[in-house]
Design a protein around this motif. Structure first.
Motif, PDB file in Angstrom:
ATOM      1  N   THR A  30      -8.202 108.821  33.638  1.00 32.20           N
ATOM      2  CA  THR A  30      -8.622 107.581  32.933  1.00 32.20           C
ATOM      3  C   THR A  30      -9.467 107.752  32.305  1.00 32.20           C
ATOM      4  OG1 THR A  30      -9.976 107.709  34.605  1.00 32.20           O
ATOM      5  CG2 THR A  30      -8.254 105.927  34.285  1.00 32.20           C
ATOM      6  N   ASN A  31     -10.268 109.455  32.089  1.00 27.37           N
ATOM      7  CA  ASN A  31     -11.375 110.185  31.548  1.00 27.37           C
ATOM      8  C   ASN A  31     -11.149 111.193  30.745  1.00 27.37           C
ATOM      9  OD1 ASN A  31     -12.790 107.950  32.764  1.00 27.37           O
ATOM     10  ND2 ASN A  31     -13.813 109.985  34.297  1.00 27.37           N
ATOM     11  N   SER A  32      -9.941 111.052  30.474  1.00 24.81           N
ATOM     12  CA  SER A  32      -9.138 112.232  29.874  1.00 24.81           C
ATOM     13  C   SER A  32      -8.425 111.568  28.353  1.00 24.81           C
ATOM     14  CB  SER A  32      -8.072 113.508  30.056  1.00 24.81           C
ATOM     15  OG  SER A  32      -8.234 113.610  31.198  1.00 24.81           O
ATOM     16  N   HIS A  33      -8.795 111.659  27.281  1.00 28.73           N
ATOM     17  CA  HIS A  33      -8.104 111.294  25.550  1.00 28.73           C
ATOM     18  C   HIS A  33      -6.802 112.042  25.332  1.00 28.73           C
ATOM     19  CE1 HIS A  33     -12.059 109.615  24.610  1.00 28.73           C
ATOM     20  NE2 HIS A  33     -12.671 110.724  24.963  1.00 28.73           N
ATOM     21  N   MET A  34      -5.623 111.377  25.791  1.00 23.02           N
ATOM     22  CA  MET A  34      -3.920 112.178  25.520  1.00 23.02           C
ATOM     23  C   MET A  34      -4.107 111.448  24.272  1.00 23.02           C
ATOM     24  SD  MET A  34      -4.164 113.602  29.002  1.00 23.02           S
ATOM     25  CE  MET A  34      -2.331 114.002  28.696  1.00 23.02           C
ATOM     26  N   ALA A  35      -3.026 113.376  23.620  1.00 26.16           N
ATOM     27  CA  ALA A  35      -2.286 112.977  22.831  1.00 26.16           C
ATOM     28  C   ALA A  35      -0.834 113.747  22.492  1.00 26.16           C
ATOM     29  CB  ALA A  35      -3.093 114.146  21.365  1.00 26.16           C
ATOM     30  N   TRP A  36      -0.216 113.570  21.109  1.00 27.73           N
ATOM     31  CA  TRP A  36       0.962 114.313  21.281  1.00 27.73           C
ATOM     32  C   TRP A  36       0.580 114.839  19.579  1.00 27.73           C
ATOM     33  CZ3 TRP A  36       5.045 114.333  24.397  1.00 27.73           C
ATOM     34  CH2 TRP A  36       4.910 113.278  25.666  1.00 27.73           C
ATOM     35  N   PHE A  37       1.222 116.153  19.513  1.00 28.55           N
ATOM     36  CA  PHE A  37       1.706 116.878  18.190  1.00 28.55           C
ATOM     37  C   PHE A  37       2.976 117.141  18.769  1.00 28.55           C
ATOM     38  CE2 PHE A  37      -3.111 118.350  17.123  1.00 28.55           C
ATOM     39  CZ  PHE A  37      -3.097 117.851  18.224  1.00 28.55           C
ATOM     40  N   SER A  70       1.383 105.483  25.068  1.00 27.39           N
ATOM     41  CA  SER A  70       1.856 104.351  25.660  1.00 27.39           C
ATOM     42  C   SER A  70       0.807 105.140  26.944  1.00 27.39           C
ATOM     43  CB  SER A  70       2.152 103.490  26.332  1.00 27.39           C
ATOM     44  OG  SER A  70       2.767 104.313  26.928  1.00 27.39           O
ATOM     45  N   ARG A  71       0.025 104.620  28.150  1.00 28.77           N
ATOM     46  CA  ARG A  71      -0.683 105.469  29.524  1.00 28.77           C
ATOM     47  C   ARG A  71      -0.579 104.734  30.199  1.00 28.77           C
ATOM     48  NH1 ARG A  71      -5.759 108.198  27.539  1.00 28.77           N
ATOM     49  NH2 ARG A  71      -6.056 108.255  29.838  1.00 28.77           N
ATOM     50  N   ASP A  72       0.106 105.470  31.135  1.00 33.64           N
ATOM     51  CA  ASP A  72      -0.151 104.724  32.960  1.00 33.64           C
ATOM     52  C   ASP A  72      -0.554 105.135  33.770  1.00 33.64           C
ATOM     53  OD1 ASP A  72       0.927 103.908  35.474  1.00 33.64           O
ATOM     54  OD2 ASP A  72       2.540 102.687  35.285  1.00 33.64           O
ATOM     55  N   ALA A  74      -2.227 104.626  36.218  1.00 37.64           N
ATOM     56  CA  ALA A  74      -1.365 104.974  37.580  1.00 37.64           C
ATOM     57  C   ALA A  74      -1.436 105.130  38.135  1.00 37.64           C
ATOM     58  CB  ALA A  74      -1.425 102.967  38.177  1.00 37.64           C
ATOM     59  N   LYS A  75      -0.401 106.364  37.066  1.00 31.17           N
ATOM     60  CA  LYS A  75       0.732 107.459  37.231  1.00 31.17           C
ATOM     61  C   LYS A  75       0.383 108.576  36.457  1.00 31.17           C
ATOM     62  CE  LYS A  75       5.083 104.409  37.391  1.00 31.17           C
ATOM     63  NZ  LYS A  75       5.760 104.058  37.077  1.00 31.17           N
ATOM     64  N   ASN A  76      -0.861 108.475  36.050  1.00 28.04           N
ATOM     65  CA  ASN A  76      -1.246 109.751  35.543  1.00 28.04           C
ATOM     66  C   ASN A  76      -0.480 110.067  34.450  1.00 28.04           C
ATOM     67  OD1 ASN A  76      -3.799 109.063  36.859  1.00 28.04           O
ATOM     68  ND2 ASN A  76      -2.977 111.368  38.094  1.00 28.04           N
ATOM     69  N   THR A  77       0.177 109.152  33.599  1.00 28.61           N
ATOM     70  CA  THR A  77       1.244 109.807  32.918  1.00 28.61           C
ATOM     71  C   THR A  77       1.012 108.978  31.542  1.00 28.61           C
ATOM     72  OG1 THR A  77       2.428 110.019  35.010  1.00 28.61           O
ATOM     73  CG2 THR A  77       3.228 109.818  32.290  1.00 28.61           C
ATOM     74  N   MET A  78       1.170 109.810  30.466  1.00 30.09           N
ATOM     75  CA  MET A  78       1.679 109.163  29.204  1.00 30.09           C
ATOM     76  C   MET A  78       3.256 109.614  28.418  1.00 30.09           C
ATOM     77  SD  MET A  78      -0.099 110.909  25.438  1.00 30.09           S
ATOM     78  CE  MET A  78       0.340 112.322  25.783  1.00 30.09           C
ATOM     79  N   TYR A  79       3.022 108.362  27.672  1.00 24.15           N
ATOM     80  CA  TYR A  79       4.804 108.891  27.370  1.00 24.15           C
ATOM     81  C   TYR A  79       4.170 108.387  25.909  1.00 24.15           C
ATOM     82  CZ  TYR A  79       5.616 106.384  32.522  1.00 24.15           C
ATOM     83  OH  TYR A  79       4.726 106.808  33.228  1.00 24.15           O
ATOM     84  N   LEU A  80       5.301 108.610  24.859  1.00 28.79           N
ATOM     85  CA  LEU A  80       5.903 109.164  23.363  1.00 28.79           C
ATOM     86  C   LEU A  80       6.811 107.879  23.396  1.00 28.79           C
ATOM     87  CD1 LEU A  80       4.785 109.375  20.339  1.00 28.79           C
ATOM     88  CD2 LEU A  80       5.914 111.680  20.484  1.00 28.79           C
ATOM     89  N   GLN A  81       6.834 106.829  23.075  1.00 30.79           N
ATOM     90  CA  GLN A  81       8.174 106.189  22.388  1.00 30.79           C
ATOM     91  C   GLN A  81       8.835 106.622  20.755  1.00 30.79           C
ATOM     92  OE1 GLN A  81      10.713 104.850  24.325  1.00 30.79           O
ATOM     93  NE2 GLN A  81      12.190 104.278  22.546  1.00 30.79           N
TER      94      GLN A  81
END
Length: 124
Positions: A30-37, A70-72, A74-81
Protein backbone atom coordinates in the motif's frame (compact mmCIF):
# COMPACT_ATOMS: atom_id res chain seq x y z
CA UNK A 1 13.70 -9.09 0.50
CA UNK A 2 11.38 -7.48 -2.01
CA UNK A 3 10.16 -9.68 -4.82
CA UNK A 4 7.95 -8.90 -7.78
CA UNK A 5 6.61 -11.97 -9.55
CA UNK A 6 4.86 -11.55 -12.85
CA UNK A 7 2.37 -13.82 -14.57
CA UNK A 8 0.42 -13.70 -17.77
CA UNK A 9 1.60 -12.87 -21.23
CA UNK A 10 1.98 -15.01 -24.30
CA UNK A 11 1.09 -15.02 -27.98
CA UNK A 12 -2.06 -13.19 -29.03
CA UNK A 13 -3.56 -11.80 -32.20
CA UNK A 14 -3.97 -8.14 -33.04
CA UNK A 15 -7.12 -6.80 -31.45
CA UNK A 16 -7.06 -9.29 -28.60
CA UNK A 17 -6.96 -8.51 -24.91
CA UNK A 18 -4.67 -9.78 -22.20
CA UNK A 19 -4.05 -9.24 -18.51
CA UNK A 20 -0.73 -9.29 -16.70
CA UNK A 21 -0.28 -9.65 -12.96
CA UNK A 22 2.50 -8.56 -10.67
CA UNK A 23 2.53 -9.94 -7.14
CA UNK A 24 4.69 -8.12 -4.62
CA UNK A 25 6.16 -9.33 -1.37
CA UNK A 26 8.67 -8.15 1.19
CA UNK A 27 7.47 -4.57 1.46
CA UNK A 28 4.28 -2.70 2.26
CA UNK A 29 2.34 -2.80 -0.98
CA UNK A 30 0.00 0.00 0.00
CA UNK A 31 3.00 2.28 0.46
CA UNK A 32 4.54 1.35 -2.89
CA UNK A 33 4.05 3.10 -6.18
CA UNK A 34 3.78 0.42 -8.86
CA UNK A 35 4.48 0.79 -12.56
CA UNK A 36 4.62 -1.10 -15.83
CA UNK A 37 7.29 -0.79 -18.48
CA UNK A 38 7.98 -2.63 -21.70
CA UNK A 39 10.98 -3.25 -23.86
CA UNK A 40 10.77 -4.10 -27.53
CA UNK A 41 13.71 -5.75 -29.32
CA UNK A 42 16.51 -3.28 -29.88
CA UNK A 43 14.79 -0.51 -27.93
CA UNK A 44 15.03 0.98 -24.47
CA UNK A 45 12.66 0.29 -21.62
CA UNK A 46 9.50 2.30 -22.18
CA UNK A 47 7.20 3.63 -19.48
CA UNK A 48 3.61 2.42 -19.79
CA UNK A 49 1.94 3.71 -16.66
CA UNK A 50 2.03 3.96 -12.92
CA UNK A 51 -0.37 3.30 -10.08
CA UNK A 52 0.26 5.70 -7.22
CA UNK A 53 -0.40 4.79 -3.62
CA UNK A 54 -3.26 7.29 -3.74
CA UNK A 55 -5.02 5.12 -6.28
CA UNK A 56 -4.48 7.59 -9.09
CA UNK A 57 -2.55 6.71 -12.20
CA UNK A 58 -0.64 8.15 -15.11
CA UNK A 59 -0.20 6.61 -18.53
CA UNK A 60 1.99 7.04 -21.56
CA UNK A 61 0.18 8.59 -24.50
CA UNK A 62 0.95 5.53 -26.61
CA UNK A 63 -1.28 3.29 -24.46
CA UNK A 64 -3.78 5.72 -23.02
CA UNK A 65 -7.32 4.43 -23.57
CA UNK A 66 -6.14 0.88 -24.37
CA UNK A 67 -4.19 -0.17 -21.27
CA UNK A 68 -5.43 0.05 -17.70
CA UNK A 69 -3.49 -0.43 -14.49
CA UNK A 70 -5.24 -1.58 -11.36
CA UNK A 71 -4.14 -2.83 -8.00
CA UNK A 72 -5.59 -5.04 -5.31
CA UNK A 73 -3.95 -4.01 -2.07
CA UNK A 74 -5.49 -6.95 -0.23
CA UNK A 75 -3.66 -9.33 -2.56
CA UNK A 76 -0.50 -7.22 -2.92
CA UNK A 77 -1.00 -7.48 -6.65
CA UNK A 78 -1.01 -5.05 -9.53
CA UNK A 79 -2.58 -5.75 -12.91
CA UNK A 80 -2.17 -4.48 -16.43
CA UNK A 81 -5.19 -4.92 -18.68
CA UNK A 82 -4.19 -4.65 -22.31
CA UNK A 83 -6.97 -4.18 -24.86
CA UNK A 84 -6.99 -3.73 -28.61
CA UNK A 85 -3.46 -5.06 -28.87
CA UNK A 86 -1.38 -3.99 -31.84
CA UNK A 87 1.69 -5.46 -33.49
CA UNK A 88 3.72 -2.61 -31.98
CA UNK A 89 2.78 -3.80 -28.50
CA UNK A 90 5.07 -6.80 -28.91
CA UNK A 91 7.64 -6.53 -26.14
CA UNK A 92 8.81 -7.87 -22.84
CA UNK A 93 6.68 -6.31 -20.13
CA UNK A 94 8.04 -5.51 -16.68
CA UNK A 95 6.47 -4.38 -13.46
CA UNK A 96 8.45 -2.14 -11.16
CA UNK A 97 8.24 -0.71 -7.68
CA UNK A 98 9.01 2.86 -6.75
CA UNK A 99 9.51 3.32 -3.02
CA UNK A 100 9.33 7.10 -2.96
CA UNK A 101 7.90 9.58 -5.41
CA UNK A 102 10.28 10.81 -8.09
CA UNK A 103 9.32 13.49 -10.59
CA UNK A 104 11.24 11.48 -13.18
CA UNK A 105 9.00 8.46 -12.64
CA UNK A 106 8.85 7.71 -16.37
CA UNK A 107 12.54 6.80 -16.30
CA UNK A 108 13.33 3.17 -15.50
CA UNK A 109 16.47 4.31 -13.70
CA UNK A 110 14.59 5.56 -10.63
CA UNK A 111 12.81 2.31 -9.80
CA UNK A 112 13.94 0.20 -6.90
CA UNK A 113 12.73 -3.27 -7.79
CA UNK A 114 11.74 -5.11 -10.95
CA UNK A 115 9.74 -8.13 -11.93
CA UNK A 116 11.28 -10.86 -14.04
CA UNK A 117 9.61 -9.73 -17.24
CA UNK A 118 7.06 -11.49 -19.41
CA UNK A 119 6.87 -11.67 -23.18
CA UNK A 120 3.84 -10.53 -25.13
CA UNK A 121 3.87 -11.24 -28.83
CA UNK A 122 1.11 -9.81 -30.99
CA UNK A 123 0.62 -11.44 -34.36
CA UNK A 124 -1.46 -10.34 -37.34
Amino acid sequence: QVQLVQSGGGLVQAGDSLRLSCAASGRSFTNSHMAWFRQAPGKGREFIGISWTTGNGNYADSVKGRFTISRDNAKNTMYLQLNSLKLDDTAVYYCALLSNYKPTYTSPNVYDYWGQGTQITVSS
